[in-house]
Design an enzyme around this catalytic site. Structure first.
Site, PDB file in Angstrom:
ATOM      1  N   GLY A  71       0.777  -1.126  -0.089  1.00  0.00           N
ATOM      2  CA  GLY A  71       0.036   0.021   0.027  1.00  0.00           C
ATOM      3  C   GLY A  71       0.732   1.347   0.065  1.00  0.00           C
ATOM      4  O   GLY A  71       0.459   2.285  -0.498  1.00  0.00           O
ATOM      5  N   HIS A 137     -17.380   8.706 -14.540  1.00  0.00           N
ATOM      6  CA  HIS A 137     -17.049   9.000 -15.974  1.00  0.00           C
ATOM      7  C   HIS A 137     -15.716   9.851 -16.260  1.00  0.00           C
ATOM      8  O   HIS A 137     -15.548  10.844 -15.541  1.00  0.00           O
ATOM      9  CB  HIS A 137     -18.330   9.375 -16.694  1.00  0.00           C
ATOM     10  CG  HIS A 137     -18.674  10.648 -16.331  1.00  0.00           C
ATOM     11  ND1 HIS A 137     -17.949  12.033 -16.674  1.00  0.00           N
ATOM     12  CD2 HIS A 137     -19.587  10.824 -15.150  1.00  0.00           C
ATOM     13  CE1 HIS A 137     -18.787  12.868 -16.292  1.00  0.00           C
ATOM     14  NE2 HIS A 137     -19.476  12.474 -15.313  1.00  0.00           N
ATOM     15  N   ILE A 167      -8.772   7.060   3.293  1.00  0.00           N
ATOM     16  CA  ILE A 167     -10.047   6.353   3.364  1.00  0.00           C
ATOM     17  C   ILE A 167     -11.266   7.330   3.665  1.00  0.00           C
ATOM     18  O   ILE A 167     -11.211   8.481   4.105  1.00  0.00           O
ATOM     19  CB  ILE A 167     -10.143   5.544   4.746  1.00  0.00           C
ATOM     20  CG1 ILE A 167      -9.124   4.462   4.580  1.00  0.00           C
ATOM     21  CG2 ILE A 167     -11.433   4.967   5.129  1.00  0.00           C
ATOM     22  CD1 ILE A 167      -8.895   3.796   5.799  1.00  0.00           C
TER      23      ILE A 167
END
Length: 219
Positions: A71, A137, A167
């Protein structure tokens, strides 16, 4: 797939990668976990019944793939070392991910359970998108971006390479996050964030430039 797989890393993200492969029916292909020599120890020989091995000793093999599952932004240097050795990387997408045909996912990405990717999205190399994140999009994510769990990103957002989105962050449409930014968990981004800044808050504001010691402390 008949190729053997090595997972780069031996921490929490590496374990998650293992279980994504398991959900894909590919756990038997996992030959081991590879880490830097300085983290090898006699007490850390196995993880999930797979050997923990030296990344430095890994050699190219046409029947082998590596999945980078670290991570931390520190993964970039390790990945680049392996790329210089011509080692090939896998792209790992959980079977539950909703991904439209017009999405372009580059080599080495890890996309976790419950992610939604709508139309005309471009995702750069070795980017990690954590569980239950939504990306809308026309977004563009650069190389080595990390998207934290439960992140919501509106349409036409650009996140430049090396940035970390914490987060539960929300980014509204038509915004840009510069290179190597750190957006703190739970932030709501309604303005562009310039390169290299730590940003946080409701709404998120640039606090100061990130330093190497910041990355070491925060990640």
């Amino acid at each position: 797939m008949n190729k053997k797989i090595y997972i780069l890393g031996a921490g929490n993200m590496a374990r998650e990668a293992y279980y994504i492969y398991k959900d894909l029916g590919l756990s038997d292909n996992i030959a081991g976990f590879i880490i830097e020599d300085k983290y090898l120890s006699a007490k850390r020989k196995l993880l999930l019944d797979r050997p923990v091995l030296s990344a430095a000793k890994l050699q190219p093999d046409k029947n082998m793939l590596v999945m980078a599952a670290i991570g931390s932004p520190k993964r970039r240097k390790l990945i680049q070392k392996l790329e210089r050795k011509k080692i090939q990387f896998d792209t790992l997408v959980h079977p539950s991910v909703s991904v439209w045909e017009s999405v372009k996912i580059s080599a080495g990405c890890l996309i976790s359970k419950g992610v939604v990717l709508t139309c005309d999205i471009t995702i750069g190399k070795h980017t990690i998108i954590n569980i239950n994140s939504n990306i809308n999009h026309d977004c563009v994510l650069g190389d080595f971006v990390t998207i934290g769990p439960g992140t919501h990103i509106g349409g036409n957002v650009i996140i430049d390479e090396g940035s970390w989105i914490g987060i539960g962050t929300t980014i509204i449409h038509n915004r840009r996050i510069g290179k190597k930014c750190f957006i703190a968990a739970g932030s709501i981004v309604i303005n562009d964030i310039p390169d290299g800044f730590l940003a946080m808050g409701l709404p998120a504001k640039p606090i100061r430039k990130m330093t190497d010691s910041d990355w070491d402390r925060l990640i």
